[in-house]
Each structure stands twice: as C-alpha cells, then as structure tokens.
Scaffold this active site. Structure first.
Site, PDB file in Angstrom:
ATOM      1  N   CYS A 261      34.933  47.838  34.809  1.00 21.95           N
ATOM      2  CA  CYS A 261      35.617  47.698  33.528  1.00 21.95           C
ATOM      3  C   CYS A 261      35.281  48.770  32.474  1.00 21.95           C
ATOM      4  CB  CYS A 261      35.456  46.293  32.955  1.00 21.95           C
ATOM      5  SG  CYS A 261      33.882  45.526  33.273  1.00 21.95           S
TER       6      CYS A 261
ATOM      7  N   ARG B 123      25.391  46.902  43.385  1.00 21.86           N
ATOM      8  CA  ARG B 123      24.593  45.882  42.718  1.00 21.86           C
ATOM      9  C   ARG B 123      23.357  45.656  43.574  1.00 21.86           C
ATOM     10  NH1 ARG B 123      29.463  41.594  41.190  1.00 21.86           N
ATOM     11  NH2 ARG B 123      30.710  43.132  40.069  1.00 21.86           N
TER      12      ARG B 123
ATOM     13  N   GLN C 220      35.656  46.689  45.129  1.00 20.88           N
ATOM     14  CA  GLN C 220      36.359  45.577  44.505  1.00 20.88           C
ATOM     15  C   GLN C 220      37.827  45.920  44.368  1.00 20.88           C
ATOM     16  OE1 GLN C 220      34.448  45.071  40.695  1.00 20.88           O
ATOM     17  NE2 GLN C 220      34.100  42.909  41.156  1.00 20.88           N
TER      18      GLN C 220
ATOM     19  N   ASP D 119      39.905  45.539  42.017  1.00 25.44           N
ATOM     20  CA  ASP D 119      39.842  45.200  40.602  1.00 25.44           C
ATOM     21  C   ASP D 119      41.152  45.553  39.900  1.00 25.44           C
ATOM     22  OD1 ASP D 119      38.559  44.296  38.377  1.00 25.44           O
ATOM     23  OD2 ASP D 119      36.942  45.774  38.452  1.00 25.44           O
TER      24      ASP D 119
ATOM     25  N   HIS E 266      42.601  45.608  35.523  1.00 27.94           N
ATOM     26  CA  HIS E 266      42.457  45.184  34.140  1.00 27.94           C
ATOM     27  C   HIS E 266      43.824  45.179  33.503  1.00 27.94           C
ATOM     28  CE1 HIS E 266      38.465  46.797  35.255  1.00 27.94           C
ATOM     29  NE2 HIS E 266      38.128  45.614  34.786  1.00 27.94           N
TER      30      HIS E 266
ATOM     31  N   LYS F 184      36.517  32.077  33.213  1.00 27.30           N
ATOM     32  CA  LYS F 184      37.235  32.610  34.369  1.00 27.30           C
ATOM     33  C   LYS F 184      37.881  31.518  35.201  1.00 27.30           C
ATOM     34  CE  LYS F 184      33.107  32.586  37.276  1.00 27.30           C
ATOM     35  NZ  LYS F 184      32.277  33.255  38.253  1.00 27.30           N
TER      36      LYS F 184
ATOM     37  N   HIS G 156      40.306  40.752  33.269  1.00 27.65           N
ATOM     38  CA  HIS G 156      39.758  41.322  34.509  1.00 27.65           C
ATOM     39  C   HIS G 156      40.265  40.436  35.629  1.00 27.65           C
ATOM     40  CE1 HIS G 156      36.176  43.141  32.329  1.00 27.65           C
ATOM     41  NE2 HIS G 156      36.597  42.253  31.476  1.00 27.65           N
TER      42      HIS G 156
END
Length: 640
Positions: free
Chosen positions: A331, A360, A378, A380, A382, A462, A508
């Site tokens: 992000c 991570r 990911q 991902d 946005h 979420k 997200h």
RNA sequence: GCCGAUGUAGCUCAACGGUAGAGCACGGCUUUCGUAAAGCCGGGGUUGAGGGUUCAAAUCCCUCCAUCGGCUCCA
C-alpha cells in the site's frame, strides 16, 4: 410411574427415579449396550442420572457427534490415568475432546516421547478392559477449592467454572479428576484409541506461562473406524502440497532461504496460468495494474505506521548511509503512485491492482510449505474512491471475488467481518464509519456473515472470504480492508466537484491472498490432478515402440502448434510403463500411438482417472481440449 | 520465538559403536513390445554443519542450521 418423551415423539412409562441407563435398557438391549450418555430436557448428562419426570430424553450413542465427543473426553481421562500411573509426579491441567480426538495438557518435567506412546496405550487398554464405572461426585465451589488446595491448575479450573456446583469423576480408586462431564458409563466404552502426538502448549495459551506437554490422542467407536481415520490421514498426506510439490516438480525450498519458495518450471506454468486469468478478470472489472519497488526508504514505513506496528517482522537493510525496508505490504508504494500527480473525482473510483512481492519475517516455527512463507506475491489492489462510492465498490469486489473462486471449483464460501483490534491507528469515529460501510455493502448483497470482534487490521476493519476445499477444509483467501488512515498519513487528495481538495477513501483488497499459498491450496484441493487449463503438461504422446516415434513426433508438433502443452515419451519402455509413469505425473491426457493409429492418423486416448480408451482424430482432440481450456472445465471427459 | 521429534544417494527408506545398503530415479547395453512399471550392467554418499567422547561415530554427547507436529503469531 412417569412419562418420558423420546426423540421420535413416542412416549414411554418408566419407574419413578429410573436412570437414563435403565430407560435405555427398557427401550432395548441393543440401545443399552450402545448408550454412552443422555440428553435429558436438553441437558447432556451421564447415563447414571435419574430422570425427574416428565422429561424429554434422548439416549446418546457413538452415532451422535456429541456421543463421540463424550467418548473421546472419557478416553482423555483414561489416558490421564495411564500417564499418571507411569509418571506419578504428573500434574493434570485440562483435557478436552477436539475434532477427531482429544488431548490432555499435563505439567510434567520429563518429556514424553513418541516411544512412550505404546506403553501409555498398553496401560490404557488395561484400564479399558477393567470396565470400571465413571462415578460423579458433586460439591460446592468452596469445598472443591479446599479439596484441591495447592493444585494451581485445578484451582484455576474451578475458579473459571460457571455455577456453584463442582463435579469430580473417578473411574477407579487410583484416579479422580475435576471435570464437568458427562462421561461414558465405564472405561470399557472408550472405543478404539491411539496416541497421536505430543507437543508443547502454553498454559492458557499465554507465552509468559509455563510450557506444558499436550498429548494428543484419537478415539473411535470401533477398530474399523479408527483404521479408516488413520487411512484418511494417509490420504491427506498423499494430498499434502509439500509432498506433491516434490513429486510433480512444482517447487522446492532450500536452506539458503528458509521460507522462500523456489518455483520450478512446472510450478510456473500453473502460476502464469492463474496470473493470466486473474488479469483478464481484473481487466473486465475496470482495474489498472502497477508494480512498485520491493525496497523503499525506511522513512516511508514510519509514515505508513508499519514501523510502529510491524517492525519486528520486517526486513531492513542499509546502503549509502540510508535505511531501507523490504516491503511487507504494497500500500505505501501504491500511495506514492497515487500521489505522483493530481487526481479528480472524475477518475473515481480508481482501481489499481498490483501483484506485489512482499517479505514478512515469520517466526521460524510457523513456516509450513507454501502455506506460510516469508516471501510471497499478493494479488493486491487499492481502490481510491469517495465515501459514497464505498458500498458499490465493495459489492464490485465481492462479485469479482466470487467469479475468480468459481473458476477453480470453489463453490462453498463464507464471509467474516472483523472489527477494531486493540492495536490500531485512527479514531473510534473513523472505525465506526468504516465498519458501517462494510456492513451496509454485505446487507445490500444479502450475504450472511460472521463477526470477529477485535480481529481487524490495525488500520481498518475488514471483510474476509473463506472457501472450503474438496476435503471440506476452510481457507481464508480474500480480504477487503477499509482504510481511512493511510490516505491521511500520505496526504492523498483529490479535487472534488466544488473545486476543494478532499481525502479519498482507500480500499485494500486481495482475492487469492498469496499466490504461493493459493497454489498450495489448489494442489491439495485437486490432489495434484489439475484441471486441463492449469496442468503443467496437458497431454503426453506414448508411442508403442520406436517404430512409431516418427508419427508421435508429428502428432506432438501438431498439438504444440495448437498451443497445447504436450510431451512425447520416446523412452525405451513398454507401453505399460509409459502409462504408469504418465499416471504418476498426473497427465490429463495420454495419447497412445502405434502403427494402427499412424496408418489412419488418429490417437488412442486415455484419460486420467478413467481406465478406458478410445480412438479419436487429432483435430477432434485439439478442438475438444481447446474448448475445455477456454472454459476452464474441470471435467476431463471428452464426449462424442 | 517456545516444546518435542527428525535430518543417511535426486526421491522413499535401511544400517543404530566395528568396511554405509536397497528400491525408484539417472547413464549404458539387450529388448521394439498395444494400455498402470521388461532384463542385465554401471555411476552416485566426508551420513545437515561444527565441535567433543572413543582404538573406532551415521550411531553416544554438546552447539548451530533446517524440516516435521503442536503452541504463540499472521498487521
């Protein structure tokens, strides 16, 4: 005499003060033998309980899931006695039934080893053969506390118990345990059991507390069912993506990078097929795609709040006298792209996707094949929008998500909504607004969901998507997270209709979650038998002998020309061996060719999982497979 | 990170104080075969790494690394 109502609605007269066991005997000797517990007026209880009439009574046997639970719980007690008899210094903590079995947490300094399991089981068998009765005694909380004074674990259990009546169960002079019950009538009713494993477990799950030993066991009504369970475990092991990943040469791990997957060529075919499909769906739903750097200045992570909340799991590096972090999330990079130029409300909603590679640093003990890694990609995205666009955007994401899942044959999914966690940024007011927006969208879509209080991300509430695979295991895949904090931190703005600058809402979302993990899930879901569109090698040509190699090569070229991923086994093996190998490699289609086929330019088709053959023209095969690939059909059968 | 177990050939495993083996895979040869594994021969290992005990260590002990099963964690 008193009247008892049975589950089928029938009524029975019993003698006053009869126990549930006596009732079972009255109904029939078979039931009396199978009876494990009873449900009297909704209350699960021992068979020795007297029935105060009139009552609605159900006799519980091992056919009922709660009967199985009672049996396993009793088995845990028997195991506890066995362990205590071998290690008298053992202090018992807590021993419940769990899915497929039970465990008992014990405090014992000497480690129990797998090699001890056999003698524990032997002792358990002795106790079971003794068929001694489980006897319940009750007393007040105060009495129980007095009785167990000095036993910190049991004292704690008493203090956590509801109500003032505390019960104990004993099944021999040598063994008594604080327990809510109920239990089976005697130790002969604990079924067929096996000690499965032993592992450490913190008291109350609290890492500051003592590490206890948790001994796991399983118990089933019969030897046959126990064997079936053990067999299912073997089956699950055969589906294990770590095993299949090796067998099918999809990926590997190496000591050089624990938690970092190496994707092999076969694995990359699956990966790229998913990416291609993923892109097409995102394109359809109006997404643009970006790619942001993996390493970014540490300052950025201070600004985003990750450093404060997550630094212990981030990788850092230094060069040119500046601190950098390897991104744990995409992000902040997405925000920088957004901020690269001015934005207008006219562009909204702005949907920006990124297949972002994140790192991570997971604790060493939690890594697990592709399911839990330290580096992953990911899927991902946005979405930047205005507050009144939130609901429609959430709905759009839900639709996109379902479309993606269905293509992989996941039909059974459910949704969970997570609210504000203790560790969070942003005001309560912001959290409330964000949570309400998510709820409204779910309500609009008429979707049932479960609420997980306090389970949200630190920057916002979420929605999580869970799917069930073919073994009925649930996996969390997708997530939609509302974020009213990050846009402010990064000073993101857009120009609204009234020509003032406003802060956009940022959503997200990820659908498959981690590509690595998703591929692991797919491997287990399909058991390595990938549908045609994902199969690394879709067809293999198997010439009967060297004499047909030339024709086999011609066929191979034709299929390759039609964009089919195909190989040709020209090894010096007999056809049976070639077929066996193709099966081991999980080939969807095996194309046997010999002089017969060469003469009329056909193929002899054998399909994975089906022990039959048929002759088919090359063109016909190409058309049929092309259609299956385009439709992402899971079924391999070619009709006609 | 914590508790326990396990690391032997590419893979699956044996040897458990006394010269490291098998099956599959791999290479060569024979075979040219019709639907789930033909035969023979061969190459391949400082037994996860490092240290210690011992005349002698894959084997016993210690440290580390990784993996497995759990616990905790998963923004």
């Amino acid at each position: 005499m008193a009247e008892v109502t049975l589950p089928d609605g029938s009524k029975l007269e019993i003698a006053n003060g009869s126990t549930a066991m006596q009732l079972a005997a009255q109904i029939g000797p078979g039931l009396a033998k199978a009876a494990l517990a009873a449900r009297i007026n909704g209350q699960l209880t021992d068979l020795a309980s007297p029935i105060s009439c009139p009552a609605v009574v159900k006799i519980i046997t091992s056919k009922d899931s709660e009967g199985l639970e009672v049996m396993r719980h009793s088995c845990a007690h028997v195991m506890a006695e066995a362990i205590c008899s071998i290690w008298p210094q053992t202090r018992l903590v807590y021993g419940p039934a769990v899915e497929n079995g039970f465990y008992y947490d014990i405090d014992l300094d000497e480690p129990i080893r797998p090699s001890d399991f056999e003698r524990i089981e032997e002792k358990m068998r002795q106790i079971a053969n003794g068929k001694s009765h489980f006897v319940r005694t009750e007393m007040s909380k105060a009495e129980a506390l007095k009785k167990l004074a000095g036993d910190k674990y049991k004292t704690d259990n008493i203090n956590r118990a509801d109500g003032d009546v505390i019960s104990f169960y004993s099944h021999s002079d040598a063994f008594e345990d604080l327990c809510r019950g109920p239990h089976v009538p005697d130790t002969g009713k604990i079924g067929s059991f096996k000690i499965m494993s032993v592992a450490g477990a913190y008291w109350h799950g609290d890492p500051t507390q003592k590490m206890l030993q948790r001994v796991y066991g399983t118990a089933w009504p019969s030897k046959k069912e126990l064997d079936e369970f053990l067999h299912r475990l073997e089956e699950a092991k055969r589906r294990d993506h770590r095993v299949l990943g090796k067998q099918l040469d999809l990926f590997s791990f190496n000591d050089a990078g624990p938690g970092f997957a190496f994707m092999h060529p076969n694995g990359m075919i699956i990966w790229n097929s998913i990416v291609e499909f993923w892109r097409s769906v995102h394109d359809k739903y109006g997404y643009r795609e970006i790619k942001t750097p993996i390493i970014l200045n540490e300052e950025l992570w201070h600004k985003s709040g990750h450093w404060d909340n997550y630094k212990e799991n981030m990788y850092f590096t230094r060069f040119d006298e500046a601190g950098y972090a390897i991104k744990p999330m995409n992000c902040p990079g997405g925000c920088l792209v957004y901020n690269n130029r001015k934005h207008s409300y006219r562009e909204f909603p702005l949907r920006v996707a990124e297949l972002g590679l994140v790192h991570r640093h997971e604790a060493s003990g939690v890594m697990h094949g592709l399911f839990r890694v330290r580096q992953f990609t990911q899927d991902d995205a946005h979405i930047f929008c205005t507050p009144d666009q939130i609901r429609a955007e959430i709905i759009g994401v839900i639709e996109l998500t379902f479309e993606l899942y269905q293509a992989f044959g996941f039909e059974d999914f459910h949704i969970e909504l997570s609210t504000k966690p203790e560790k969070h940024i942003g005001t309560d007011e912001i959290w409330e607004t964000a949570t309400k927006a998510l709820k409204d969208a779910l309500k609009d879509k008429d979707i049932d969901y479960k609420i997980n209080e306090g389970d949200g991300a630190f920057y916002g509430p979420k929605i999580d998507f869970h799917v069930r695979d073919c073994l009925k295991r649930s996996w969390q895949l997708g997530t939609i997270q509302l974020d009213f904090s990050m846009p402010e931190r990064f000073g993101l703005v857009y120009t609204d209709k009234d020509n003032t600058e406003k802060t956009p809402v940022m959503i997200h979302r990820a659908v498959l979650g981690s590509f690595e993990r998703f591929i692991g899930i797919l491997i287990e879901h399909y058991g390595g038998n990938f549908p045609l569109w994902l199969a690394p090698e879709q067809a293999r040509i198997l010439p009967i002998s060297e004499k047909t190699n030339e024709y086999a090569k011609i066929v191979e070229n034709k299929l390759k020309g039609a964009n089919l991923r195909c190989g040709c086994d020209i090894s010096d093996e007999k056809i049976g061996a070639k077929i066996a190998r193709a099966h081991a490699d999980r080939l969807p289609y095996m194309l046997v060719v010999g002089p017969k086929e060469a003469q009329v330019e056909t193929l002899n088709l054998r399909i994975r999982g089906a022990n039959e053959q048929k002759t088919i023209g090359i063109g016909e095969f190409i058309d049929a497979t092309a259609r299956k690939i385009a439709e992402k059909e899971i079924d391999l059968a070619i009709v006609g």
